[in-house]
Write an enzyme that holds these catalytic residues in place. Structure first.
Site, short mmCIF file in Angstrom:
data_model
loop_
_atom_site.label_atom_id
_atom_site.label_comp_id
_atom_site.label_asym_id
_atom_site.label_seq_id
_atom_site.Cartn_x
_atom_site.Cartn_y
_atom_site.Cartn_z
CG HIS A 171 -3.97 4.54 -1.14
ND1 HIS A 171 -3.27 3.43 -1.00
CD2 HIS A 171 -4.46 4.79 -1.53
CE1 HIS A 171 -2.82 2.87 -2.11
NE2 HIS A 171 -3.71 3.65 -2.86
CG ASP A 215 -1.42 1.34 1.54
OD1 ASP A 215 -1.18 2.15 0.81
OD2 ASP A 215 -2.69 0.98 1.66
CG HIS A 216 1.76 3.86 -3.17
ND1 HIS A 216 0.70 4.11 -3.69
CD2 HIS A 216 2.00 5.39 -3.17
CE1 HIS A 216 -0.11 5.28 -4.33
NE2 HIS A 216 0.40 6.34 -4.28
C1 BG6 Z 1 -3.38 4.74 -6.23
C2 BG6 Z 1 -4.49 4.78 -7.28
O1 BG6 Z 1 -3.64 3.76 -5.72
O2 BG6 Z 1 -2.82 6.02 -5.35
C3 BG6 Z 1 -4.34 5.84 -8.15
O3 BG6 Z 1 -4.55 3.26 -8.54
C4 BG6 Z 1 -4.12 6.98 -7.56
O4 BG6 Z 1 -6.09 6.34 -8.80
C5 BG6 Z 1 -3.09 6.93 -6.61
O5 BG6 Z 1 -4.31 8.03 -8.37
C6 BG6 Z 1 -2.59 8.35 -5.89
O6 BG6 Z 1 -1.08 7.96 -5.28
P1 BG6 Z 1 -0.62 9.57 -4.71
O7 BG6 Z 1 0.55 9.29 -4.53
O8 BG6 Z 1 -0.97 10.05 -5.89
O9 BG6 Z 1 -1.46 10.01 -3.48
#
Ligand code: BG6
Length: 489
Positions: free
Chosen positions: A239, A176-177
């Site tokens: 997230h 989960d980045h």
């Molecule tokens: C991803 C989603 O997990 O997170 C995307 O699949 C989204 O739709 C992205 O744009 C948002 O990540 P960040 O790091 O740009 O907030």
């Protein structure tokens, strides 16, 4: 040191994620000396020579990181295998490549399998890796997988069962980045290393918590995936709920992966299930119409590529999550996320309760509540909103801010998030990855909402213009509780 040696096998090596995030992150780790002994096997359907693949690696790093050096040497650690995911003989070739590299680079039999591809292949690949002997290693073996981890609880469970035939739970690293973002990791540090917050961190002193992750981008080229997902599965199940769990969890007895994850699991267990007939009370959905963002006209969701012109997919979700625990009973956690909103920003606002009696409350003046704002991105930092005496001859209070900016990190931190997570997975630190129990519980929370929304398609889409902060129902969700969304700009 030996811990850091590994063979990294990337499935989906010609894909977007590998090129945009993984190669640049590996490069950064390499430059920092965190990958002492390593080799990468890129695996993909396309036919490429090693040289062509290495050139891809060079290009993608050069594009992501200006002024990068040593690119050729870095790329020389990469080779490519053109693969058929369903064919055992292709896995055997792969096994031979891996065994050779292991020996050549002295990698200690450590293997990291990174599945950066469509989720329908996760299960079959995991099974093949085992059956065709790629997981018979003398060192560690780990599986890194990207979302989506299933589409609902049932499919996630099936997927998990397949994966678990080849890897044990502690060998599975579910990305989960958001958990790799510096300021998301800082939630715990802010809470548990300061005497002034933890005592107030409960329903006696906090009135509500607001978590917003807004995006400017629309669905771009991802219509095919997004139509099956929507904002609820794409952002909330993972997230948003992960951030809630970090904000709400009890202090772990130790900062170990098991202890932290088991505290997070308790939060998920305490989340009040939203029953199908009460979804409208707790959750709001939206879909963007056309509009203008930063002076550029953008089309509505329904006319994007690969999107059904009558699509019922939500591109915006706002919700009220209640956590029925002693600490949190009665405190709403409001979450909000959407595409084509006014600004790109992820922020957490903790609103403290009003003081018991306001000595400064006069008709011309109101005391603002104390807020703790955690800026996740693009800027990183913390702001504490207090009241202090106005300068001059008076007894008036005025709002002031104490700010801390987490500097030294580029503004959009997604690549760094991947860098951190890859590093953790090679070190064997699973803290910032999601445990199966968290995945299962968050799906069962989200499933009820998606079932209700599928049963009753929205009749008012598109219900927010691009460039706004979402439908008016999202504001009403807070207004009926006597709150409002604090501005996040
Ligand atoms: C991803 C989603 O997990 O997170 C995307 O699949 C989204 O739709 C992205 O744009 C948002 O990540 P960040 O790091 O740009 O907030």
């Amino acid at each position: 040191h030996n811990q850091q040696s590994a063979l990294i096998m990337i499935f989906g090596a010609t894909g977007d994620l590998a090129n945009r995030k993984l190669f640049p992150s590996l490069y950064r780790l390499y430059k920092k000396g965190r990958l002492s002994q390593f080799a990468v096997v890129g695996v993909g359907r396309r036919t490429l020579t090693n040289e062509q693949f290495q050139q891809n690696v060079v290009n993608s790093v050069a594009e992501a990181i200006p002024n990068s050096s040593d690119l050729e040497t870095f790329a020389s650690y990469f080779c490519y295998h053109s693969h058929d995911v369903t064919d055992s003989s292709s896995y055997l070739t792969l096994k031979n490549i891996a065994d050779d590299l292991d020996e050549k680079h002295n990698l200690g039999g450590n293997r990291v399998f990174y599945l950066a591809m469509a989720p329908e292949f996760f299960g079959p690949i995991a099974i093949h890796l085992k059956e065709d002997g790629l997981t018979d290693v003398t060192g560690f073996k780990r599986l890194i997988i990207e979302k989506p981890f299933g589409h609902d609880l049932k499919s996630a469970q099936e997927l998990n069962n397949q994966i678990r035939t080849a890897f044990s739970e502690d060998e599975v690293y579910r990305i989960d980045h958001y958990l790799g973002k510096a300021m998301v990791q800082n939630i715990e540090t802010i809470r548990f290393s300061n005497a002034i917050f933890e005592n107030l961190w409960n329903n006696r002193y906090i009135s509500n918590i607001q978590v917003t992750s807004s995006e400017i981008l629309g669905v771009e080229e991802r219509g095919r995936y997004y139509e099956t997902s929507g904002a609820l599965r794409d952002m909330v199940q993972n997230h948003m709920l992960q951030m809630v769990a970090l904000l709400a969890m009890e202090p772990p007895i130790r900062l170990t992966p098991d202890e932290i994850r088991s505290e997070k699991v308790k939060v998920f267990r305490a989340m009040r299930p939203v029953e199908i007939d009460e979804v409208n009370e707790y959750f709001v959905r939206g879909q963007y119409g056309k509009g203008s963002i930063e002076d550029i006209e953008v089309p509505e969701y329904r006319s994007e590529q690969m999107v059904d012109p009558n699509s019922n997919t939500e591109t915006f979700v706002a919700g009220k999550v209640m956590i029925d625990s002693f600490r949190w009973a009665g405190v709403p956690f409001y979450i909000r996320t959407g595409k084509r909103l006014e600004t790109k920003s992820t922020k957490i606002v903790v609103q403290f309760k009003d003081i018991p009696m306001n000595l400064y409350d006069r008709p011309d003046q109101e005391i603002t509540p104390n807020l703790l704002v955690i800026h996740i991105q693009p800027e990183e930092g913390i702001t504490l909103h207090l009241n202090a005496k106005k300068a001059g001859q008076n007894m008036e209070a005025t709002p002031i801010k104490l700010s801390y900016a987490n500097t030294g990190i580029a503004s959009i931190n997604t690549p760094e998030a991947y860098e951190k997570l890859i590093d953790d997975s090679i070190k064997g630190d699973a803290t910032n990855f999601t445990h199966w129990d968290e995945v299962a519980l968050s799906w069962s929370y989200v499933d009820k909402i998606s079932q209700a929304w599928e049963k009753t398609p929205a009749t008012n889409y598109p219900n927010y213009a691009s460039g706004t902060m979402g439908p008016k129902e999202a504001d009403e969700l807070l207004e009926k509780d006597g709150f409002f969304w604090w501005p996040i700009n």
